[in-house]
Every structure is written in structure tokens, then in C-alpha cells.
Design an enzyme around this catalytic site. Structure first.
Site, mmCIF file in Angstrom:
data_model
loop_
_atom_site.group_PDB
_atom_site.id
_atom_site.type_symbol
_atom_site.label_atom_id
_atom_site.label_comp_id
_atom_site.label_asym_id
_atom_site.label_seq_id
_atom_site.Cartn_x
_atom_site.Cartn_y
_atom_site.Cartn_z
ATOM 1 N N ASP A 199 0.876 -1.320 -0.110
ATOM 2 C CA ASP A 199 0.122 0.083 0.096
ATOM 3 C C ASP A 199 0.973 1.166 -0.038
ATOM 4 O OD1 ASP A 199 -2.171 -1.546 -0.051
ATOM 5 O OD2 ASP A 199 -2.207 -1.506 2.306
ATOM 6 N N LYS A 230 1.773 2.187 -5.173
ATOM 7 C CA LYS A 230 2.359 1.502 -6.375
ATOM 8 C C LYS A 230 1.347 2.130 -7.739
ATOM 9 C CE LYS A 230 2.284 -2.099 -4.497
ATOM 10 N NZ LYS A 230 2.047 -2.062 -2.858
ATOM 11 N N GLY A 253 -4.605 -3.971 -3.898
ATOM 12 C CA GLY A 253 -5.696 -3.030 -4.001
ATOM 13 C C GLY A 253 -5.006 -1.794 -4.460
ATOM 14 N N HIS A 254 -4.702 -1.607 -5.707
ATOM 15 C CA HIS A 254 -4.062 -0.319 -6.216
ATOM 16 C C HIS A 254 -4.820 0.777 -6.652
ATOM 17 C CE1 HIS A 254 -0.359 -3.346 -7.313
ATOM 18 N NE2 HIS A 254 -0.701 -3.246 -5.939
ATOM 19 N N THR A 255 -4.790 1.980 -5.851
ATOM 20 C CA THR A 255 -5.603 2.886 -6.115
ATOM 21 C C THR A 255 -5.082 4.096 -7.161
ATOM 22 O OG1 THR A 255 -6.182 2.614 -3.793
ATOM 23 C CG2 THR A 255 -7.126 4.662 -4.763
ATOM 24 N N ARG A 276 2.520 -28.489 -7.202
ATOM 25 C CA ARG A 276 2.418 -29.217 -8.394
ATOM 26 C C ARG A 276 1.071 -29.636 -8.637
ATOM 27 N NH1 ARG A 276 8.087 -32.189 -7.790
ATOM 28 N NH2 ARG A 276 6.916 -32.538 -5.872
ATOM 29 N N GLN A 310 1.864 -6.285 -3.324
ATOM 30 C CA GLN A 310 2.268 -6.040 -1.757
ATOM 31 C C GLN A 310 3.789 -5.374 -1.510
ATOM 32 O OE1 GLN A 310 1.473 -9.377 -3.399
ATOM 33 N NE2 GLN A 310 -0.567 -8.602 -2.982
ATOM 34 N N ARG A 334 -10.035 -2.763 5.871
ATOM 35 C CA ARG A 334 -9.535 -2.958 7.469
ATOM 36 C C ARG A 334 -8.553 -1.876 7.642
ATOM 37 N NH1 ARG A 334 -6.334 -8.349 7.410
ATOM 38 N NH2 ARG A 334 -5.677 -7.866 5.340
HETATM 39 P P1 GDP Z 1 -0.833 0.441 -3.474
HETATM 40 O O1 GDP Z 1 -1.296 -0.928 -3.115
HETATM 41 O O2 GDP Z 1 0.624 0.388 -3.386
HETATM 42 O O3 GDP Z 1 -1.106 0.897 -5.100
HETATM 43 O O4 GDP Z 1 -1.539 1.579 -2.583
HETATM 44 P P2 GDP Z 1 -2.904 1.792 -2.134
HETATM 45 O O5 GDP Z 1 -3.858 2.017 -3.524
HETATM 46 O O6 GDP Z 1 -3.439 0.562 -1.386
HETATM 47 O O7 GDP Z 1 -2.867 2.838 -1.033
HETATM 48 C C1 GDP Z 1 -2.357 4.020 -1.406
HETATM 49 C C2 GDP Z 1 -3.495 5.071 -1.085
HETATM 50 O O8 GDP Z 1 -2.806 6.234 -0.660
HETATM 51 C C3 GDP Z 1 -4.441 5.218 -1.865
HETATM 52 O O9 GDP Z 1 -5.777 5.440 -1.221
HETATM 53 C C4 GDP Z 1 -3.836 6.329 -2.978
HETATM 54 O O10 GDP Z 1 -4.954 7.069 -3.363
HETATM 55 C C5 GDP Z 1 -3.147 6.968 -1.505
HETATM 56 N N1 GDP Z 1 -2.159 8.126 -1.957
HETATM 57 C C6 GDP Z 1 -1.155 7.672 -3.082
HETATM 58 N N2 GDP Z 1 -0.194 8.644 -3.079
HETATM 59 C C7 GDP Z 1 -0.675 9.479 -2.085
HETATM 60 C C8 GDP Z 1 -0.113 10.780 -1.511
HETATM 61 O O11 GDP Z 1 1.061 11.412 -1.975
HETATM 62 N N3 GDP Z 1 -0.735 11.356 -0.645
HETATM 63 C C9 GDP Z 1 -1.954 11.049 -0.125
HETATM 64 N N4 GDP Z 1 -2.337 11.707 0.942
HETATM 65 N N5 GDP Z 1 -2.390 9.912 -0.771
HETATM 66 C C10 GDP Z 1 -1.789 9.029 -1.595
HETATM 67 P P1 IMO Z 2 -0.822 -4.076 -2.346
HETATM 68 O O1 IMO Z 2 -0.542 -4.597 -3.479
HETATM 69 C C1 IMO Z 2 -0.847 -4.527 2.126
HETATM 70 C C2 IMO Z 2 -1.130 -8.692 3.702
HETATM 71 C C3 IMO Z 2 -2.245 -9.186 4.217
HETATM 72 C C4 IMO Z 2 -1.812 -10.007 5.065
HETATM 73 C C5 IMO Z 2 -0.824 -10.886 4.390
HETATM 74 C C6 IMO Z 2 -0.836 -12.084 3.830
HETATM 75 O O2 IMO Z 2 -2.196 -3.327 -2.481
HETATM 76 O O3 IMO Z 2 0.212 -3.299 -1.829
HETATM 77 P P2 IMO Z 2 -2.554 -12.903 1.671
HETATM 78 O O4 IMO Z 2 -3.727 -12.437 1.368
HETATM 79 O O5 IMO Z 2 -1.683 -12.186 0.547
HETATM 80 O O6 IMO Z 2 -2.337 -14.270 1.898
HETATM 81 O O7 IMO Z 2 -2.132 -11.888 3.009
HETATM 82 O O8 IMO Z 2 -0.314 -9.912 3.551
HETATM 83 N N1 IMO Z 2 -1.218 -8.229 2.190
HETATM 84 C C7 IMO Z 2 -1.091 -6.775 1.950
HETATM 85 N N2 IMO Z 2 -1.025 -5.812 2.656
HETATM 86 N N3 IMO Z 2 -1.188 -4.683 0.685
HETATM 87 C C8 IMO Z 2 -1.368 -5.449 -0.029
HETATM 88 O O9 IMO Z 2 -1.313 -5.523 -1.377
HETATM 89 C C9 IMO Z 2 -1.251 -6.788 0.619
HETATM 90 N N4 IMO Z 2 -1.419 -8.057 0.117
HETATM 91 C C10 IMO Z 2 -1.564 -8.818 1.056
HETATM 92 O O10 IMO Z 2 -2.842 -8.203 5.046
HETATM 93 O O11 IMO Z 2 -1.089 -9.640 6.425
HETATM 94 MG MG MG Z 3 -3.061 -1.552 -1.751
#
Ligand code: GDP
Ligand code: IMO
Ligand code: MG
Length: 428
Positions: free
Chosen positions: A13, A16, A40-42, A143, A224, A303
Site C-alpha cells: 500500500d 504503487k 488493491g492499487h488506487t 504441483r 504487496q 481494514r
Molecule cells: P498500492 O497498493 O501500493 O497501490 O497503494 P494503495 O492504493 O493500496 O494505497 C495508497 C493510498 O494512498 C491510496 O488511497 C492512494 O489514493 C493514496 N495516495 C497515493 N499517493 C498519495 C499521496 O502522495 N498522498 C496522499 N495523501 N495519498 C496518496
Molecule cells: P498491495 O499490492 C498490504 C497482507 C495481508 C496479510 C498478508 C497475507 O495493495 O500493496 P494474503 O491475502 O496475501 O495471503 O495476506 O499480506 N497483504 C497486503 N498488505 N497491501 C497488499 O497489497 C497486501 N496483500 C496482502 O494483509 O497480512
Molecule cells: Mg494496496
């Protein structure tokens, strides 16, 4: 041509999705190499917000090919939901999205096994996303997996049936029966498998290497983060794939000498979702303040994310493992109002100070962060358009991080929107 890799250096998170979207116009191809719908990539632009789970974050820019690589695990039901939502919002993904035949399928019973495994662990549960990730990778390595390409074979029904039978037996040993609505889920899954065939299924290793030979540029998108890597993360509180740069080689069929730039992405602080050790976690008002200001709630599960100060010991380790060539600092704006910023520069392990990441960071290993403290910048940076506008305390904070980590910070993010991205002067 080389492939560049963008991956998370913390516990996921990091942002990315946002940066892949921003960098995509420089590339011809964007490819996911591991993970599945646990991601979950936002992305945010034009006042809209999108969350991608299995589809690469290059999908919104025009013209690039987006590939779901062999290292990914794919749930046809969730993929279909995600793809149809994108289509409904006007993105023509059929033209540009290709799926590797060697990607493994998440079966409905994999999700049940994920839940049953977690239940069996009781208080020691991992806190998975519940998407069946662990059981699917377990089948791959033992496998017994079912791959996307198998769905094109005449004996697919029997391959699926065998895998399901083995899962049902395993579920019973864990005290779980198939739920009453399983038949409905299964038929939805089989329909979604047919939907997969409306996309081009490819031998992605050949496909990508041919594109490289033609001089095309590729950006690999990690899911991740390094601290969730199955080999090097905070095991067993990790995911089940190699999230590090090496995962791009095995997850796409790209040779190590083809790797070019490695973008390592991190937040100006640190978060973690799920169970497991987190040395710089804050349990006080400051942690709560970071969570509120950063909207630190999971993009997939909703969460609460655990929050803490940046951990430079873990980041140094991540940089070493990935061969990071450029750093990207995210969510700097979240710290805009703080009087003081802290950063863990070392750990005390059993009272002995170390800058190296130890074997275990669990509570029993007596790991205590050693902090450096800096003055905050107390300036709203969210509307800034260039680094010359940065307050000097923030410029000092970046310089401190570069000194501690030995790699340049070339991109700084100051808000969730595409346009809130500052490319620094030393950017290549
Ligand atoms: P990812 O899984 O690495 O793609 O990241 P996520 O999308 O799960 O979480 C990043 C969160 O931070 C998302 O809600 C984005 O919209 C938000 N975000 C990304 N860059 C920034 C930033 O520079 N500032 C703020 N305030 N939010 C950001
Ligand atoms: P992105 O790509 C943050 C965490 C879960 C748990 C552990 C194992 O959005 O950064 P899993 O379902 O993979 O077996 O869970 O890894 N986890 C993440 N935490 N960002 C993620 O993906 C995650 N994908 C899995 O919360 O602790
Ligand atoms: Mg994420």
C-alpha cells in the site's frame, strides 16, 4: 531493451498504482508479475478514483499493452467484476489486456481453504485478505495447480474436478464443509472462466521477450511489498509470493540481465495491515493522527492499517534485496502538519545497536527502534508543482533519507491525484 521494475519497499500500500499510472506514458508495456486480488492499487485522476486488483495500473493510459504475467494468481470471478466495471466506465480493455496462460487460477475452494487455514491458526492467524492467495500458491508449488492455459484443454473439467476434490477433503480435515451456496459460486466461476477467453491468452514469456527484442520498453508492476516477501519478509506473516525484484524475472520470464531501473516506493511513514511484527508501530494519538490524515484503511478489505514512523533499517534491507536504483517517496503531505518527524535509523536488538535488519523482528526478539528526530515543515504542500516550492525542512528530510539510504529520491508524491506528483531535478 531493459525492463524497469516498480515495487513496494514496505508492507504494501505504498502507492504503487498511482505511480505506475504516472510513469506508464514512458513505456510500451506494463506487466504485473506476482500476487493476485489481495492487491488493491488506487488511482485518482479527473476527480475519479479507481481500485485495481488484478489488472495492471497502466490500463488507463492510452495505447500501452497491459499483461497479467505467469507469476500472478487470478480469480476469474473477481477479474470479471473488475474488468466489467472498467468497461462500464469506458475503458476499452479488451484491446490492450493480455493474460499469461501460465498464471494460476484461484478456485472457489481456495478461498474456503484460506478461511479454514486462518481459523485453524486461531490467535496466530496471519490476517490474510481472504482471497485464496496462500492455498493457490501452495498448489502451484506442490504441483497441483490449475493454470489459465488449462482452461483451453479438452480435459479442463477433469483437472478442475480433481483439484476441487482434493480441496474438499482438505477442508474436511479442517472441520469445514462446502457452504450451501457453493454450487451457485461454482457456476459463476465457470462462467467467469469462459469470460477469460474473451481476452487474448498468451505465452507471456515469449511475448515479452519478443517485444524487448523489437526495442519496446516494459514497466513491471509489483504487488504487496518487500516486507511481505515469502523469503525475506516478516515470515510467517507474509504473502505467498516473491514480491522482490527477482519475482519480476520468475513472474514474467525475463532474464536478470534484462532488468534496468528498479523504482523502490515507500511512504514518508510506514503502515501495515494484518498481523505480524512492526517495530515502529505507534499505538498512541500520533499513530491515530497518521491513520486519519492518510486515510489508512485497506483498499480491498477496508481494514484499519496500523501506522508508525518510517523504518530506515527495513528500507535499507529492502533496497539491498531489490537493487533499487531510484526511490519514490509517497504521501509526504500526510506529515504536513506535524511539529516533529521521527525516523528509525537503527534497532536495538537485546540492547545492542544495529543498522542491519535482524533474523527476527518479533516481540520475543526484543527489537527496539532507535529514532532520529527532525523538525516538521508545517506547510500545506498539496498544491505545489515543483521541488523549488518545497519548504526547507522538507528538502532537509529528503536529503536525510537519501544520506541514510544511499539512493536518490527522484519522485515525491504530495497527494493521491495523478497531478500531485513532483519529478525531482536528478530524475533520469
Ligand atoms: P498500492 O497498493 O501500493 O497501490 O497503494 P494503495 O492504493 O493500496 O494505497 C495508497 C493510498 O494512498 C491510496 O488511497 C492512494 O489514493 C493514496 N495516495 C497515493 N499517493 C498519495 C499521496 O502522495 N498522498 C496522499 N495523501 N495519498 C496518496
Ligand atoms: P498491495 O499490492 C498490504 C497482507 C495481508 C496479510 C498478508 C497475507 O495493495 O500493496 P494474503 O491475502 O496475501 O495471503 O495476506 O499480506 N497483504 C497486503 N498488505 N497491501 C497488499 O497489497 C497486501 N496483500 C496482502 O494483509 O497480512
Ligand atoms: Mg494496496
Amino acid at each position: 531493451m531493459k525492463v524497469d521494475v516498480l515495487l513496494g519497499l514496505q508492507w504494501g500500500d505504498e502507492g504503487k498504482g498511482k505511480v505506475v499510472d504516472v510513469l506508464t506514458p514512458r513505456y510500451d508495456v506494463v506487466a504485473r508479475f506476482q500476487g493476485g486480488p489481495n492487491a488493491g492499487h488506487t488511482l485518482e485522476f479527473d476527480g475519479k478514483k479507481y481500485v485495481l486488483r488484478s489488472i495492471p495500473s497502466g490500463i488507463f493510459q492510452s495505447g500501452q499493452i497491459n499483461i497479467i504475467g505467469n507469476g500472478v494468481v487470478l480469480d476469474p470471478i473477481l477479474f470479471r467484476e473488475e474488468a466489467e466495471a472498467l468497461e462500464a466506465s469506458g475503458v476499452d480493455i479488451h484491446k490492450v489486456l493480455k493474460i499469461s496462460r501460465k498464471a494460476h487460477l484461484i478456485l472457489p475452494t481456495h478461498r474456503l481453504l484460506d478461511a479454514a487455514n486462518e481459523r485453524a491458526k486461531g490467535g496466530a492467524k496471519i490476517g490474510t485478505t481472504g482471497k485464496g492467495i496462500g492455498p493457490t500458491y501452495t498448489d502451484k508449488v506442490s504441483r497441483n495447480g490449475v493454470r489459465v492455459g488449462d482452461t483451453e484443454l479438452s480435459d479442463f473439467a477433469s483437472r478442475y474436478g480433481k483439484a476441487k476434490e482434493a480441496h474438499v477433503a482438505r477442508l474436511r480435515t479442517l472441520g469445514m464443509e462446502l457452504p450451501d451456496d457453493f454450487a451457485a459460486t461454482e457456476s459463476k466461476w465457470l462462467d467467469a472462466v469462459k469470460y477469460l477467453h474473451t481476452y487474448e491468452l498468451i505465452d507471456s514469456e515469449h511475448y515479452i521477450n519478443h517485444l524487448l527484442a523489437e526495442g519496446k520498453t516494459v514497466l513491471c508492476e509489483g504487488a504487496q511489498g518487500t516486507m511481505l516477501d515469502v523469503d525475506f519478509g516478516s515470515y510467517p506473516f507474509v504473502t505467498s509470493s516473491n514480491t522482490i525484484c527477482a519475482g519480476a524475472c520468475s513472474g514474467l520470464g525475463v532474464a536478470p540481465n534484462k532488468i534496468g531501473e528498479v523504482y523502490g516506493i515507500f511512504k514518508a511513514y510506514c503502515t501495515r495491515v494484518g498481523s505480524g511484527p512492526f517495530p515502529t508501530e505507534l499505538f498512541d494519538e500520533t499513530g491515530k493522527r497518521i491513520r486519519d490524515l492518510g486515510h489508512e484503511y485497506g483498499a480491498v478489505t477496508g481494514r484499519e492499517r496500523r501506522c508508525g514512523w518510517i523504518d530506515l533499517v527495513a528500507l535499507r534491507y529492502a533496497i539491498m534485496l531489490n537493487g533499487v536504483t531510484q526511490l519514490i517517496m509517497m504521501k509526504s503531505d500526510v506529515l504536513d502538519g506535524f511539529d516533529t518527524i521521527k525516523a528509525a535509523v537503527a534497532y536495538k536488538v537485546n540492547g545492542v545497536e544495529t543498522r542491519d535488519f535482524p533474523y527476527s523482528i518479533e516481540e520475543a526478539a526484543h527489537v527496539e527502534p532507535v529514532y532520529a528526530e527532525m523538525p516538521g515543515w508545517r506547510t500545506d504542500m498539496t498544491a505545489m508543482r515543483g521541488e523549488d516550492e518545497f519548504p526547507c525542512e522538507f528538502t532537509d528530510y529528503i536529503a536525510f533519507i537519501e544520506r541514510e539510504l544511499g539512493v536518490p529520491v527522484t519522485i515525491v508524491s504530495i497527494g493521491p491525484d495523478r497531478c500531485q506528483t513532483i519529478l525531482r531535478h536528478n530524475h533520469k
